[in-house]
Design an enzyme around this catalytic site. Structure first.
Site, mmCIF file in Angstrom:
data_model
loop_
_atom_site.group_PDB
_atom_site.id
_atom_site.type_symbol
_atom_site.label_atom_id
_atom_site.label_comp_id
_atom_site.label_asym_id
_atom_site.label_seq_id
_atom_site.Cartn_x
_atom_site.Cartn_y
_atom_site.Cartn_z
ATOM 1 N N GLN A 174 2.964 9.844 1.092
ATOM 2 C CA GLN A 174 4.280 9.192 1.067
ATOM 3 C C GLN A 174 5.085 9.545 -0.179
ATOM 4 O O GLN A 174 6.282 9.270 -0.239
ATOM 5 C CB GLN A 174 4.115 7.679 1.176
ATOM 6 C CG GLN A 174 3.610 7.263 2.560
ATOM 7 C CD GLN A 174 3.455 5.773 2.658
ATOM 8 O OE1 GLN A 174 2.475 5.211 2.186
ATOM 9 N NE2 GLN A 174 4.440 5.099 3.230
ATOM 10 N N GLY A 212 0.848 -1.194 0.000
ATOM 11 C CA GLY A 212 0.000 0.000 0.000
ATOM 12 C C GLY A 212 0.873 1.230 0.000
ATOM 13 O O GLY A 212 2.003 1.200 0.503
ATOM 14 N N CYS A 267 6.103 0.044 7.262
ATOM 15 C CA CYS A 267 5.687 1.209 6.480
ATOM 16 C C CYS A 267 6.866 1.645 5.620
ATOM 17 O O CYS A 267 7.997 1.701 6.111
ATOM 18 C CB CYS A 267 5.281 2.335 7.436
ATOM 19 S SG CYS A 267 4.757 3.837 6.596
ATOM 20 N N LEU A 268 6.599 1.946 4.351
ATOM 21 C CA LEU A 268 7.693 2.336 3.451
ATOM 22 C C LEU A 268 8.358 3.642 3.897
ATOM 23 O O LEU A 268 9.484 3.912 3.505
ATOM 24 C CB LEU A 268 7.185 2.461 2.006
ATOM 25 C CG LEU A 268 6.708 1.153 1.357
ATOM 26 C CD1 LEU A 268 6.154 1.420 -0.037
ATOM 27 C CD2 LEU A 268 7.824 0.122 1.289
ATOM 28 N N HIS A 287 -2.727 7.330 6.945
ATOM 29 C CA HIS A 287 -1.781 8.243 6.270
ATOM 30 C C HIS A 287 -2.508 9.447 5.676
ATOM 31 O O HIS A 287 -2.020 10.572 5.735
ATOM 32 C CB HIS A 287 -1.080 7.529 5.102
ATOM 33 C CG HIS A 287 0.172 6.797 5.472
ATOM 34 N ND1 HIS A 287 1.278 7.411 6.014
ATOM 35 C CD2 HIS A 287 0.508 5.487 5.346
ATOM 36 C CE1 HIS A 287 2.234 6.511 6.204
ATOM 37 N NE2 HIS A 287 1.794 5.330 5.814
ATOM 38 N N HIS A 307 -4.264 1.249 7.580
ATOM 39 C CA HIS A 307 -2.941 1.887 7.657
ATOM 40 C C HIS A 307 -2.859 3.043 6.649
ATOM 41 O O HIS A 307 -2.415 4.141 6.979
ATOM 42 C CB HIS A 307 -1.873 0.817 7.391
ATOM 43 C CG HIS A 307 -0.458 1.316 7.388
ATOM 44 N ND1 HIS A 307 0.468 0.954 8.333
ATOM 45 C CD2 HIS A 307 0.185 2.162 6.549
ATOM 46 C CE1 HIS A 307 1.627 1.559 8.078
ATOM 47 N NE2 HIS A 307 1.481 2.292 6.988
ATOM 48 N N GLU A 308 -3.319 2.785 5.421
ATOM 49 C CA GLU A 308 -3.232 3.823 4.373
ATOM 50 C C GLU A 308 -4.208 4.972 4.638
ATOM 51 O O GLU A 308 -3.870 6.142 4.432
ATOM 52 C CB GLU A 308 -3.487 3.218 2.988
ATOM 53 C CG GLU A 308 -2.509 2.134 2.559
ATOM 54 C CD GLU A 308 -1.049 2.472 2.781
ATOM 55 O OE1 GLU A 308 -0.664 3.646 2.666
ATOM 56 O OE2 GLU A 308 -0.276 1.557 3.097
HETATM 57 ZN ZN ZN Z 1 2.709 3.519 5.847
#
Ligand code: ZN
Length: 188
Positions: free
Chosen positions: A50, A45, A107-108, A153, A149-150
């Site tokens: 991000q 995701g 998380c990226l 964000h 999670h997304e």
């Molecule tokens: Zn993340």
């Protein structure tokens, strides 16, 4: 085009995304670039924040995660989640269905940092797709976790905000180092 994934310490990660009112060619290009970036980073995701854009827009694809199953129901009918991927969610809203459960997350924007996070096991999701059509579905397992999670964000919320205090304390130095490295890189 593969975009740069911004790391913890970048202010845009704390910004609430603006609603997307119309699907312009620029939005379509951004979505294509976000998918390319997500696959390149082996993520499941990626939120617009991000890649430096504070908008209510996220992309997901859980097909690669066979060891962590997902469930999907559309109009009350069980559906194979794979057939629903890749997934674009614009202006998503989520509603808790199942009881909260703990599960591992990364998380990226936080390389090498992982922790168990407690979230509802299943949720209802309302959003708009890339054609501007409303979509509604119920999901569980990994997909529900990833969507939550997304969506966090998109509201400037990060998984460290939902971490158990003990886990976060244990990661304190890693988090401080990451934040410092991000700020140093930005100055260059
Ligand atoms: Zn993340």
């Amino acid at each position: 085009m593969v975009l740069e994934v911004v790391k913890y310490g970048t202010p845009v990660l704390r910004k609430k995304g603006l609603r997307v009112d119309s699907i312009t060619p620029e939005i379509k290009q951004l979505v294509a670039d976000m998918f390319e970036t997500m696959y390149e980073s082996h993520g499941i995701g990626l939120a617009a924040q991000q890649v430096g854009v504070a908008m209510q827009l996220t992309v997901l694809d859980v097909r690669g995660m066979k060891d962590r199953p997902s469930t999907l129901e559309i109009n009350g009918k069980e559906t194979d989640p794979d057939t629903f991927m890749p997934l674009v969610l614009i202006n998503p809203e989520i509603f808790q269905v199942g009881a909260p459960v703990a599960g591992p997350e990364g998380c990226l924007s936080f390389p090498e940092i992982y922790a168990d996070i407690i979230r509802p096991e299943s949720i209802d999701v309302k959003a708009t797709d890339l054609e501007g059509k409303p979509i509604k579905f119920r999901c569980g397992g990994l997909l529900a976790r990833a969507v939550q999670h997304e969506t966090d964000h998109l509201n400037g919320i990060l998984f460290i905000d939902r971490m158990d205090k003990k886990d976060k304390d244990e990661l304190r130095f890693e988090l401080e180092d990451l934040q410092a490295a991000t700020k140093k890189q930005k100055k260059k």
